[in-house]
Write a protein that holds these residues in place. Structure first.
Motif: not given
Length: 418
Positions: A323-335
């Motif tokens: 899974w690739h994320l192309e833009q910032d999501m401030p204050g978040c974690m990806l999982g």
């Protein structure tokens, strides 16, 4: 004197060119020739051409060499961009450099909107690849050597010069007045591929042995393409790959090659598992292999115990290798979303869905509509989408332009059944 290269004829089988095309240019004679040929071809087609130069950073002079290549190309009216790698020292350097270079080139294509990435591999490279793989005991698929094109999530990778001897490309550089940059590692016998090249003793790539090897690779490539086309047809009738990265498969239509491809895509591995392991799994009727779990109910999903830990949700983040994320999501974690979610798929599928966490709480799970949308979150397994697994050949009448809309799509990585 070498026969002139008809680049228009070499690219005709790829279909109508997209508005932006890029090429990897090392500064060596073959990639420089590719840049010159592609520049003229792009001008006639009315499209934008961009040269991409990778500075591997492995030698003190590499940055200066990359700048020199860029200046040379500018003198030819060719726009160029330098990409810098930061490879750690260690074993398997050539392999890691090759993988890092291609990843950087494809990422730049995505940024520049270039739907095609051209590479300068030629007939001698193809012959070397076949001989090198034969010496390592590769099977028929490996002996088919390099394909003329393959799909990656970011762009189509094209090799228009595979049938062209390097002598003809050296001649293109001479005519253009471009002195190539010679990488000393290309003459280092410490590397197996260099020893293979020396054994062929045909630097111009115009001899009978190189010609026969290249022809054999082409013939084996056509056989592989026909086999892959048949596999793709079975996939179209038997498989549904969902945007969440899991698949449903009709067990009655499943065989070892199709199961291997599904395991590779869903598990996110760069390569499919060994055939013997896949056949053993098929005989069992269910189980885990290659980072994926094939269940008796027909679901193929990521093996839950191998899901990676949370990573910061920054632009360019990669989670779980898929899974690739192309833009910032401030204050978040990806999982992973974890347990306790309602939704249309089995609990094991829902548990592994990509999700954003914020302040220790579940914030968004876009595939089931929970929370705000997450722009730019895409399923891009390391080995590529369906079109990287089942490469339908040009000889079968399908050109890359026809599959371009599938690239990067999380819902079209495999054909779906109604």
């Amino acid at each position: 004197m070498a026969r002139p290269v008809d680049f228009g004829a070499l690219t005709a089988g790829f279909g109508p060119p997209p508005p932006v095309v890029a090429a990897g240019v090392s500064g060596g004679p073959h990639s420089l020739a590719l840049a010159v040929l592609a520049r003229d071809w792009a001008a006639r087609a009315g499209i934008r051409f961009l040269a991409l130069i990778v500075d591997h950073g492995l030698r003190p002079e590499s940055a200066a060499e990359a700048a020199h290549v860029r200046a040379m190309l500018a003198g030819q009216g060719i726009a160029a961009r330098v990409l810098t790698l930061a490879l750690a020292p260690g074993p398997a350097m050539q392999e890691r450099a090759r993988e890092g270079r291609l990843a950087a080139l494809l990422a730049a294509c995505l940024e520049e909107g270039a739907a095609w990435l051209m590479l300068g591999h030629h007939r001698l490279d193809q012959a070397e690849t076949l001989l090198f793989r034969a010496a390592r005991g590769s099977g028929e698929a490996g002996l088919a050597a390099m394909p003329g094109w393959r799909a990656a999530p970011e762009a189509l990778v094209l090799r228009p010069l595979l049938g062209t001897p390097p002598a003809a490309l050296e001649d293109v550089c001479t005519r253009a007045g471009l002195p190539p940059v010679r990488d000393p590692s290309n003459d280092n016998p410490r590397f197996a591929r260099i020893r293979t090249r020396a054994a062929l003793a045909d630097p111009d790539g115009e001899g009978a042995v190189v010609g026969a090897l290249a022809q054999a690779a082409h013939a084996l490539g056509r056989r592989r393409a026909r086999r892959d086309a048949a596999l793709a047809d079975r996939a179209a009738r038997a498989v549904t790959l969902l945007p969440c990265g899991a698949a449903r498969v009709d067990a009655a239509a499943l065989d070892a090659p199709l199961l291997a491809a599904l395991l590779r895509v869903v598990g996110g591995a760069r390569h499919a598992p060994a055939r013997a392991e896949v056949e053993a799994l098929l005989a069992r009727g269910q189980g885990t292999l290659g980072g994926a779990w094939w269940r008796a109910d027909g679901w193929v999903l990521r093996e839950p115990s191998l899901l990676e830990a949370l990573v910061p949700a920054r632009a360019g983040a990669v989670w779980d290798g898929r899974w690739h994320l192309e833009q910032d999501m401030p204050g978040c974690m990806l999982g992973a979303a974890g347990a306790g979610l309602d939704g249309p798929w089995p609990a094991a599928v829902r548990k592994g869905l990509p999700a954003l966490w914020k302040d220790g709480r579940l914030y968004a799970v876009p595939h089931i509509g929970l929370g705000p949308p997450v722009p730019g979150l895409t399923f891009r397994p390391a080995g590529g989408p369906l079109t990287a697994v089942f490469g339908v050949s040009l000889e079968l009448g399908i050109h890359p332009g026809q599959i371009r809309p599938m690239l990067g799509s999380t819902s079209a990585l495999l054909p779906t059944k109604e």
